[in-house]
Design an enzyme around this catalytic site. Structure first.
Site, PDB file in Angstrom:
ATOM      1  N   GLY A  47     -37.469 -78.132 -26.840  1.00 53.23           N
ATOM      2  CA  GLY A  47     -38.112 -76.949 -26.241  1.00 53.23           C
ATOM      3  C   GLY A  47     -37.967 -77.038 -24.734  1.00 53.23           C
ATOM      4  O   GLY A  47     -38.700 -77.763 -24.095  1.00 53.23           O
ATOM      5  N   ARG A  48     -36.984 -76.325 -24.203  1.00 53.20           N
ATOM      6  CA  ARG A  48     -36.633 -76.494 -22.796  1.00 53.20           C
ATOM      7  C   ARG A  48     -37.804 -76.102 -21.890  1.00 53.20           C
ATOM      8  O   ARG A  48     -38.268 -76.899 -21.092  1.00 53.20           O
ATOM      9  CB  ARG A  48     -35.420 -75.624 -22.500  1.00 53.20           C
ATOM     10  N   ARG A  59     -33.722 -80.217 -35.639  1.00 58.08           N
ATOM     11  CA  ARG A  59     -33.242 -78.838 -35.550  1.00 58.08           C
ATOM     12  C   ARG A  59     -32.230 -78.470 -36.623  1.00 58.08           C
ATOM     13  O   ARG A  59     -32.015 -77.291 -36.895  1.00 58.08           O
ATOM     14  CB  ARG A  59     -32.718 -78.505 -34.147  1.00 58.08           C
ATOM     15  N   ILE A 117     -34.175 -72.416 -32.229  1.00 56.85           N
ATOM     16  CA  ILE A 117     -35.368 -73.152 -32.666  1.00 56.85           C
ATOM     17  C   ILE A 117     -36.467 -73.044 -31.612  1.00 56.85           C
ATOM     18  O   ILE A 117     -37.617 -73.314 -31.897  1.00 56.85           O
ATOM     19  CB  ILE A 117     -35.086 -74.655 -32.926  1.00 56.85           C
ATOM     20  N   ASP A 118     -36.105 -72.643 -30.373  1.00 58.44           N
ATOM     21  CA  ASP A 118     -37.097 -72.573 -29.293  1.00 58.44           C
ATOM     22  C   ASP A 118     -38.054 -71.394 -29.443  1.00 58.44           C
ATOM     23  O   ASP A 118     -39.122 -71.384 -28.842  1.00 58.44           O
ATOM     24  CB  ASP A 118     -36.394 -72.476 -27.935  1.00 58.44           C
ATOM     25  N   GLY A 171     -27.425 -74.172 -29.091  1.00 59.58           N
ATOM     26  CA  GLY A 171     -27.830 -75.227 -30.019  1.00 59.58           C
ATOM     27  C   GLY A 171     -27.851 -74.752 -31.455  1.00 59.58           C
ATOM     28  O   GLY A 171     -28.392 -73.690 -31.740  1.00 59.58           O
ATOM     29  N   ASN A 223     -30.986 -66.457 -25.651  1.00 53.41           N
ATOM     30  CA  ASN A 223     -31.046 -65.471 -24.565  1.00 53.41           C
ATOM     31  C   ASN A 223     -29.811 -65.499 -23.648  1.00 53.41           C
ATOM     32  O   ASN A 223     -29.402 -64.449 -23.152  1.00 53.41           O
ATOM     33  CB  ASN A 223     -32.359 -65.543 -23.767  1.00 53.41           C
TER      34      ASN A 223
END
Lengths: 412, 412
Positions: free
Chosen positions: A187-188, A303, A140-141, A16, A111
């Protein structure tokens, strides 16, 4: 390794986009252009997909004006991707790198991307092909481990903090008409971005009144009870909810409204394909409590909103890019550049190298000291952590002393 | 009428807040404080509801610091309302004004509020009660007649223009993964705000690719065909849609998904109570065309986002407030202060008085020259009209020349 023309440098952007990921690219380019050891400097078109398809952009051909504007241009200018690589893909990438004389690779991502970097690095070593690999963090997470925070987070957090404060004032003004506003953040699996909504809050009565994050199991009854309590006290309730909250069974809240079966290539359920958790909860509040409720879902707007980024975030994004190059030049490989907090007041930061293996595929959750015991608010400790990342306190607002005159048909 | 202590001045804010409505209040207060004819200056708590309940705030008690911060504080600081007045209410308001020695009334609001002002003004004349009434325009919808535009619109438009450009870059970056993004804007019956999404667009390939406004009857088949065409050409489609678009039968698009029966006191259907048109269309695109689609719904975030307002909008909001007071002091009544465009390049504006009756309850639609013949895009003529209102062109972004190198396993 500082001799001239040692090989080509290739840079990709992944996952993203953020409002400052191009500042990292600017940092890479500004530093790399100083070192003649890089025979050529190429961008991957749409991240690792560009390597598989042999699609590159010759970044030495870009004008100074373009490079100067990079740091203030939102989103991933090289193109990004979410591409789950298969085993054969890694070999293909190395074949392509070899054929094109690529000996330096920088990947800016989260990640998943650090895992990609690590695997490419390991395979090149096994194949005895000289490839120096650096990861540059971006998300952004804010969910990467072994870094104080991630570039991109501060800007997205600053947007959410201000959006919450100002639309909270909107709800307050309209409180004789509206009852509840529910803002959904991205935010997963982690609540870092939802938590940032607290950063513009100065008093108990200000928005947000309730914050729900994936680190706490969501319970609808407790949620409705909390809404009722706040509404009884204030006549309005501002709620912030992360898109990734789940119930005891591990199901995303609201996902059964539309279609729960869609997953991306990494196996992550795409919550964006439902009407979203804020809509679901907004509906629930209306049906169960009879309160007027609105939902807000800025999503991508938050974002990549370019005009209101965190300046410290932009600077850090630039610096991690630049530092990646400096380390490659110093013959390092298989590392991610991480951000280290040196002091809080005044805030200062440094960078260090972390082995890619330690970062790849790991996820940093909000620690328990950042969440209140009831699991529906964020603590002062989080504010201390996050305020420097959004350039400190938001500009103050006017607050009426509110000397009210309430008399029955009598003169002032 | 410039003798001392002629009566109290009362000011109210009404309808949906904006990012600059407090600048109008600041303009009123800065000017009113110069004139000793106003014995007292009071704010209505939650607009006209405050008059009915006799709830006022003594604005002469506020500190200079508070007044200085007003212009940069989003939302309606006095509290707002959406209250449909009954006949008895008007008499009650005049009784209250009379009892409290109120001879000056300024109401900052949209077309419903101008109707309220007009009726109060007429009734006071009929009752032979001396009351000077001024309307100050305010609405992000930009739908008031007899004014070039409305304060509040420029700031909301600037937010939408930038949000569209930057999240359009996000879609572009992710185009190998995502296909369609649909941004929903506010705007009950008019497409002014949706139209503003075009203001950051420099080329055909940039977002937005399609814009749908309530002035054009919406047809699902034509919509899907347009999506397919743009997607075939670019591999991505960015759509902006106003919440108020309707089909041939006059039904809001997507309203049948949840509950179509909820109306506010003015009889307007509350589209916010469904999952919204963007969600509905996003789902339609996935089901009918098999394309990945996301929806964005910043809603209140866009109308009150304080840190990125239009400076010209803030200045105009201040000036219409100040001018209302100047006209009241000059013994005028029953008027709205309207904005007049004096020149385009450089942009300059003036103010004039319009009789309230000419503004009350009327709605200004997007004229046909601002909409393309296909009804799915906004024209250059609109850009000429609206760019000055958002402080001109957005800051430029970096654009890669994109000299692409695409070779099969051969050296650069």
């Amino acid at each position: 390794m500082t001799t001239q023309g040692m090989g080509n440098l290739v840079i990709g952007q992944s996952g993203g986009p953020t409002a400052v990921i191009n500042a990292s690219l600017a940092g890479v380019l500004q530093e790399a252009n100083k070192h003649p050891m890089f025979s050529g400097i190429y961008g991957l078109v749409h991240g690792i997909e560009g390597a598989l398809k042999e699609e590159f952009i010759d970044l030495k051909q870009e004008t100074k004006e373009t490079l100067d504007r990079l740091s203030t241009t939102a989103s991933s200018i090289l193109g990004s991707c979410r591409h789950k690589l298969s085993e054969g893909d890694y070999e293909r990438i190395l074949e392509v790198f070899k054929a094109h004389g690529v000996h330096y690779f920088i990947y800016i991502g989260g990640n998943d991307s650090m895992d990609t970097c690590h695997k490419i690095s390991e395979l090149s070593a096994a194949m005895d092909y000289e490839l120096h690999v650096a990861g540059v963090p971006k998300t952004i997470d804010n969910d990467l481990v072994h870094t104080d925070h991630t570039p991109g987070y501060g800007s997205a957090a600053k947007f959410i903090a201000h959006a919450t404060r100002d639309s909270g004032l909107d709800l307050e003004a309209m409180a004789t008409f509206d009852d509840v506003t529910i803002l959904e953040t991205m935010g997963r699996n982690t609540g870092w971005l939802a938590a940032s909504s607290v950063l513009g809050k100065d008093s108990e009565d200000q928005a947000p009144h309730l914050i729900y994050v994936p680190e706490v199991t969501f319970n609808e009854d407790r949620f409705l009870t909390s809404i009722s309590h706040v509404h009884a006290r204030l006549g309005r309730v501002y709620v912030v909810v992360c898109e990734g909250i789940k119930d005891e069974a591990g199901r995303f809240i609201g996902e059964h409204i539309v279609k729960p079966d869609h997953k991306d290539q990494f196996g992550h359920t795409l919550v964006a394909l439902t009407a979203g958790v804020a809509f679901y909860l907004s509906n629930l509040v209306r049906e169960k409590l009879g309160l007027q409720s609105r939902f807000l879902r800025p999503a991508l707007v938050g974002r990549t909103f370019g005009p209101y980024v965190s300046e410290i975030d932009r600077k850090e994004a630039f610096d991690v890019g630049r530092t990646a190059v400096i380390n490659l030049v110093a013959d390092e490989t298989n590392f991610m550049v991480s951000l280290e907090r040196l002091s809080d007041r005044p805030y200062s930061f440094g960078t260090r190298k972390v082995p890619l293996l330690e970062v790849a595929n790991k996820e940093k959750l909000l620690p328990s000291e950042f969440i209140n015991p009831s699991g529906n608010m964020i603590t002062e400790a989080f504010k201390d952590y996050a305020l420097p990342l959004i350039d400190g306190l938001l500009p103050p607002i006017a607050q009426l002393k509110g000397i009210r005159v309430r008399k029955k048909l009598s003169s002032f």
